[in-house]
Motif scaffolding. Structure first.
Motif, PDB file in Angstrom:
ATOM      1  N   GLY A  83       0.803  -1.221   0.000  1.00  0.00           N
ATOM      2  CA  GLY A  83       0.000   0.000   0.000  1.00  0.00           C
ATOM      3  C   GLY A  83       0.830   1.261   0.000  1.00  0.00           C
ATOM      4  O   GLY A  83       0.417   2.296  -0.542  1.00  0.00           O
ATOM      5  N   SER A  84       2.028   1.176   0.553  1.00  0.00           N
ATOM      6  CA  SER A  84       2.835   2.387   0.709  1.00  0.00           C
ATOM      7  C   SER A  84       3.413   2.892  -0.606  1.00  0.00           C
ATOM      8  O   SER A  84       3.825   4.047  -0.697  1.00  0.00           O
ATOM      9  CB  SER A  84       3.974   2.130   1.705  1.00  0.00           C
ATOM     10  N   VAL A  85       3.484   2.031  -1.623  1.00  0.00           N
ATOM     11  CA  VAL A  85       3.984   2.458  -2.930  1.00  0.00           C
ATOM     12  C   VAL A  85       2.937   2.251  -4.017  1.00  0.00           C
ATOM     13  O   VAL A  85       3.264   2.176  -5.208  1.00  0.00           O
ATOM     14  CB  VAL A  85       5.288   1.713  -3.302  1.00  0.00           C
ATOM     15  N   ASP A  86       1.682   2.199  -3.617  1.00  0.00           N
ATOM     16  CA  ASP A  86       0.606   1.967  -4.583  1.00  0.00           C
ATOM     17  C   ASP A  86       0.298   3.278  -5.310  1.00  0.00           C
ATOM     18  O   ASP A  86      -0.472   4.108  -4.840  1.00  0.00           O
ATOM     19  CB  ASP A  86      -0.636   1.441  -3.870  1.00  0.00           C
ATOM     20  N   CYS A  87       0.900   3.435  -6.478  1.00  0.00           N
ATOM     21  CA  CYS A  87       0.754   4.682  -7.236  1.00  0.00           C
ATOM     22  C   CYS A  87      -0.388   4.624  -8.239  1.00  0.00           C
ATOM     23  O   CYS A  87      -0.536   5.523  -9.072  1.00  0.00           O
ATOM     24  CB  CYS A  87       2.060   5.018  -7.951  1.00  0.00           C
ATOM     25  N   ARG A  88      -1.217   3.580  -8.182  1.00  0.00           N
ATOM     26  CA  ARG A  88      -2.331   3.485  -9.124  1.00  0.00           C
ATOM     27  C   ARG A  88      -3.330   4.626  -8.912  1.00  0.00           C
ATOM     28  O   ARG A  88      -3.673   4.962  -7.785  1.00  0.00           O
ATOM     29  CB  ARG A  88      -3.055   2.154  -8.957  1.00  0.00           C
ATOM     30  N   THR A  89      -3.792   5.180 -10.000  1.00  0.00           N
ATOM     31  CA  THR A  89      -4.811   6.226  -9.941  1.00  0.00           C
ATOM     32  C   THR A  89      -6.166   5.602  -9.620  1.00  0.00           C
ATOM     33  O   THR A  89      -6.321   4.374  -9.597  1.00  0.00           O
ATOM     34  CB  THR A  89      -4.902   6.958 -11.278  1.00  0.00           C
ATOM     35  N   GLU A  90      -7.152   6.444  -9.401  1.00  0.00           N
ATOM     36  CA  GLU A  90      -8.510   5.931  -9.159  1.00  0.00           C
ATOM     37  C   GLU A  90      -9.010   5.132 -10.352  1.00  0.00           C
ATOM     38  O   GLU A  90      -9.719   4.131 -10.188  1.00  0.00           O
ATOM     39  CB  GLU A  90      -9.454   7.092  -8.853  1.00  0.00           C
ATOM     40  N   GLY A 140      -9.944   0.962 -10.559  1.00  0.00           N
ATOM     41  CA  GLY A 140     -11.312   0.613 -10.917  1.00  0.00           C
ATOM     42  C   GLY A 140     -12.366   1.440 -10.224  1.00  0.00           C
ATOM     43  O   GLY A 140     -13.548   1.071 -10.213  1.00  0.00           O
ATOM     44  N   LEU A 141     -11.973   2.576  -9.651  1.00  0.00           N
ATOM     45  CA  LEU A 141     -12.925   3.441  -8.943  1.00  0.00           C
ATOM     46  C   LEU A 141     -13.583   4.454  -9.861  1.00  0.00           C
ATOM     47  O   LEU A 141     -14.616   5.030  -9.512  1.00  0.00           O
ATOM     48  CB  LEU A 141     -12.195   4.170  -7.799  1.00  0.00           C
ATOM     49  N   LYS A 142     -12.976   4.668 -11.028  1.00  0.00           N
ATOM     50  CA  LYS A 142     -13.529   5.571 -12.028  1.00  0.00           C
ATOM     51  C   LYS A 142     -13.360   4.932 -13.401  1.00  0.00           C
ATOM     52  O   LYS A 142     -12.443   4.130 -13.601  1.00  0.00           O
ATOM     53  CB  LYS A 142     -12.797   6.924 -12.008  1.00  0.00           C
ATOM     54  N   PRO A 143     -14.220   5.296 -14.361  1.00  0.00           N
ATOM     55  CA  PRO A 143     -14.037   4.771 -15.719  1.00  0.00           C
ATOM     56  C   PRO A 143     -12.699   5.216 -16.304  1.00  0.00           C
ATOM     57  O   PRO A 143     -12.212   6.313 -16.011  1.00  0.00           O
ATOM     58  CB  PRO A 143     -15.206   5.390 -16.493  1.00  0.00           C
ATOM     59  N   LEU A 144     -12.097   4.349 -17.120  1.00  0.00           N
ATOM     60  CA  LEU A 144     -10.825   4.683 -17.741  1.00  0.00           C
ATOM     61  C   LEU A 144     -10.977   5.857 -18.697  1.00  0.00           C
ATOM     62  O   LEU A 144     -11.851   5.862 -19.570  1.00  0.00           O
ATOM     63  CB  LEU A 144     -10.267   3.474 -18.495  1.00  0.00           C
ATOM     64  N   LYS A 145     -10.124   6.842 -18.527  1.00  0.00           N
ATOM     65  CA  LYS A 145     -10.119   8.019 -19.385  1.00  0.00           C
ATOM     66  C   LYS A 145      -8.683   8.460 -19.650  1.00  0.00           C
ATOM     67  O   LYS A 145      -8.241   8.543 -20.787  1.00  0.00           O
ATOM     68  CB  LYS A 145     -10.919   9.153 -18.745  1.00  0.00           C
ATOM     69  N   GLU A 146      -7.949   8.727 -18.582  1.00  0.00           N
ATOM     70  CA  GLU A 146      -6.562   9.168 -18.709  1.00  0.00           C
ATOM     71  C   GLU A 146      -5.589   7.998 -18.719  1.00  0.00           C
ATOM     72  O   GLU A 146      -4.462   8.130 -19.186  1.00  0.00           O
ATOM     73  CB  GLU A 146      -6.197  10.110 -17.545  1.00  0.00           C
ATOM     74  N   ASN A 147      -6.008   6.848 -18.196  1.00  0.00           N
ATOM     75  CA  ASN A 147      -5.133   5.683 -18.076  1.00  0.00           C
ATOM     76  C   ASN A 147      -5.585   4.556 -18.989  1.00  0.00           C
ATOM     77  O   ASN A 147      -6.737   4.531 -19.434  1.00  0.00           O
ATOM     78  CB  ASN A 147      -5.092   5.211 -16.624  1.00  0.00           C
ATOM     79  N   LYS A 148      -4.663   3.604 -19.242  1.00  0.00           N
ATOM     80  CA  LYS A 148      -4.926   2.522 -20.191  1.00  0.00           C
ATOM     81  C   LYS A 148      -5.574   1.304 -19.562  1.00  0.00           C
ATOM     82  O   LYS A 148      -6.333   0.586 -20.213  1.00  0.00           O
ATOM     83  CB  LYS A 148      -3.617   2.097 -20.861  1.00  0.00           C
ATOM     84  N   PHE A 149      -5.226   1.020 -18.281  1.00  0.00           N
ATOM     85  CA  PHE A 149      -5.591  -0.268 -17.709  1.00  0.00           C
ATOM     86  C   PHE A 149      -6.219  -0.115 -16.323  1.00  0.00           C
ATOM     87  O   PHE A 149      -5.896   0.820 -15.587  1.00  0.00           O
ATOM     88  CB  PHE A 149      -4.349  -1.157 -17.546  1.00  0.00           C
TER      89      PHE A 149
END
Length: 636
Positions: free
Chosen positions: A298-305, A309-318
């Protein structure tokens, strides 16, 4: 810690613009490296360990223990020996994330001689001795997985304060001053991971509920929406990367053997995580977990929302299911292919480029999967590289995928071969324990290759085991999926029918079953021979000198006792100590005085000044030596 490139760190905004550049050239660099080195053969077994240490400052007058932020100062002196005598130095020292940490390894790798097992503990003692000579009064070097009051008020020496609204970490608890300042990589990672994610990292550890435990645990949930009221909330990279571990690296004779070791050791990762559990206390609270793994994840979890899977993909690929610090997602050997029962996420373009350049499906899938991650640390001097000669862009992504196992290609223009790194173990309090674990795992690699054993189970079961391994008292109480028939293979349909389905029950499964750590290590009559008996059988066919034999037997006895529950895990010992302390109020709080007494006790045990049969057993005297006798330097 990974690649320590020198240079000028770029901001996240600058790094983001170059993410595709790093990814593109990193793939090319791996292809070029692979083409040059894929046929490399004949490398001999070499191996070594890495131990991370915490510098503790004891205040006996006020009964307090703090972390000492003198890591950089001490490292500067320790590294002089390597600079002056690089070929004969006996210990190597490297920086780690926190200013209170240092990492030590043997000066030269160990080789393929049984007698090398008798020098491991001696070298560990030497490391502590070297660093201890540079400590100030009341400072002590401890191989401690997690400082129990990390992030509490006044936990550092000299004092530092968290700055929630400014600086790099912006933590409620963890100050910027506790980050190692001697290399720009560390604070750059802090900033860029937080900025890429778009918010603070968030770790919520379930509180251990004692009879007087208060819920909410504290007021964190009123300040940060990510904090859960019944959990210990951690909000900074330092809470994970400020933990210590024990790691091993093995050189294989060629790429195929490295892939085999990578796969065969993977099912053992959760078992060894539970076996080495050593961190039940975080931010001054007893938690309901025993291990650091998910804290670092969790301390290096750089995944965006979007990626979470908290928001529909728009800026990210996966949508990415895991943090960049987690268990592996696929096996690499042809034998392991049938057990890859979870779809592996990767960039199709990267995969195609790898395949078009002659790299097989499994390895191409593995590399392309690593490269779904952005670089989170880039230096201006390393943007443009010679892809025929350099590998920094590849290593940039490779070294920031912190997984249970790491597959490591040879460095360019090096005598080093194909390697694998075994990464799950928590560090133990004594050199004896750490040496026993190191020798146990190394012996397992020899048994696996010599007997051509097969420990493979579906990767989904490994993931399930990783979750269970971190639970309280998992080493004694949890059961794990483990392969029963380790001498044969099964067809893909049988493997899929047997274990990939959600309705699989152990009694219906001939390939795997639920086993305790004791079953796996010591054996289960009629079901599983046991890792220790397999090692003993292997050793019976080897010539070994009397001193090494004595030492190895002491290590194996300890492993047996820990697995059976006769001696406690470090986590169980710490939890028991806290709960039996006269100042403990049954409220899950580890106070200053409890922390001081705990660390003083662990220090005395580590020094050998206090016997502790419940942690070590009654006989822990080995015949470890500083050097391998010349007459015993034949490979096994």
């Amino acid at each position: 810690m990974g690649l320590l490139t020198e240079g000028t760190p770029l901001t996240w905004e600058e790094t983001k613009k170059l993410a595709e550049h790093v990814r593109e050239h990193g793939i090319i660099q791996f292809i070029n490296l692979y083409k040059r080195l894929k046929e490399r053969k004949g490398d001999v077994l070499k191996w070594g360990d890495e131990i991370e240490y915490i510098i503790i400052k004891f205040d006996d007058e006020n009964k307090k223990a703090r972390v000492s932020l003198r890591g950089e100062e001490i490292l500067n002196v320790l590294n002089q020996e390597e600079q002056n005598h690089p070929d004969t130095v006996k210990c190597l020292w490297r920086p780690e994330f926190a200013a209170y940490m240092i990492e030590g390894t043997p000066g030269q790798p160990y080789g393929g001689t049984l007698a090398h097992f008798n020098v491991v503990e001696s070298n560990m003692k030497l490391r502590k001795q070297e660093a201890t000579e540079l400590l100030k009064d009341k400072e002590y070097l401890m191989s401690l997985t997690s400082f129990p009051r990390l992030g509490c008020p006044d936990f550092t020496d000299p004092p530092t304060k968290a700055t929630p609204n400014e600086g790099g970490t912006k933590s409620l608890f963890f100050p910027d001053g506790a980050v190692f300042g001697g290399h720009p990589r560390f604070m750059n990672l802090v900033r860029n991971i937080r900025k890429r994610r778009g918010e603070h990292v968030a770790i919520n550890l379930p509180i251990f509920r004692d009879k007087n435990t208060k819920i909410p645990v504290d007021d964190s949930h009123t300040i940060r929406k990510a904090a859960l009221p019944d959990c210990v909330y951690l909000d900074a990279m330092g809470f994970g990367m400020g933990c210590c571990c024990l790691q091993l690296t093995f050189q294989a004779c060629n790429i195929d053997e490295a892939r085999t070791l990578y796969d065969q050791l993977t099912p053992l990762c959760p078992i060894m995580l539970a076996f080495t559990a050593a961190s039940p206390v975080h931010r001054g609270f007893l938690t309901d977990v025993d291990c650091r793994w998910n804290v670092i994840s969790g301390s290096v979890d750089c995944r965006t929302e979007e990626e979470r899977g908290l928001k529909p993909l728009k800026e990210n690929k996966f949508v990415i299911n895991k943090s960049r610090y987690d268990s592996i997602d696929s096996y690499l050997s042809t034998q392991g292919a049938k057990y890859n029962d979870i779809a592996v996420l990767y960039n199709e373009e990267d995969y195609k480029k790898l395949r078009d350049n002659g790299i097989d499906h499994l390895l191409a899938q593995h590399v392309a999967h690593l490269f779904i991650r952005d670089t989170v640390s880039l230096f201006s001097e390393k943007i443009y590289q010679n892809d025929e000669e350099d590998t920094d862009h590849f290593e940039n992504i490779q070294s920031t995928n912190w997984q249970t196992m790491r597959f490591k290609p040879p460095p360019p223009h090096s005598t080093i071969g194909w390697r694998v790194e075994f990464r799950p173990c928590e560090v133990q309090v004594t050199d004896f324990e750490n040496a026993a674990i190191v020798c146990f795992v190394v012996l397992l690699t020899r048994v696996i290759l010599s007997y051509q054993l097969n420990f493979l189970i579906p990767i989904s079961k490994v993931d399930e085991n990783m979750r269970n391994a971190q639970k309280r008292n998992a080493c004694k109480e949890q059961k794990f999926w483990f392969r029963k028939d380790i001498t044969t293979d099964v067809s893909p349909p049988e493997a899929n029918r047997c274990c990939a389905g959600s309705n699989c029950q152990p009694k219906e499964c001939d390939m795997v079953g639920f086993m305790t750590v004791n079953d796996i290590v010591n054996g289960k009559h009629g079901d599983f021979p046991g890792l220790i008996p397999l090692i003993s059988s292997y050793l019976n066919g080897m010539d070994v000198d009397a001193d090494t034999h004595c030492t190895i037997q002491q290590y194996l006895k300890f492993i047996q006792k820990r697995a059976s529950g006769e001696v406690l895990t470090t986590a169980a010992f710490i939890r028991k100590f806290v709960m039996e302390h006269p100042n403990y109020n049954h409220d899950s709080v580890v106070s200053e005085i409890i922390n001081y007494d705990l660390l003083t006790t662990l220090k005395d045990i580590s020094d050998g000044n206090k016997s502790c049969p419940e942690l070590l057993g009654y006989s822990v005297t080995t015949k470890t030596k500083e050097n391998v006798p010349q007459a015993l330097k034949n490979d096994f």
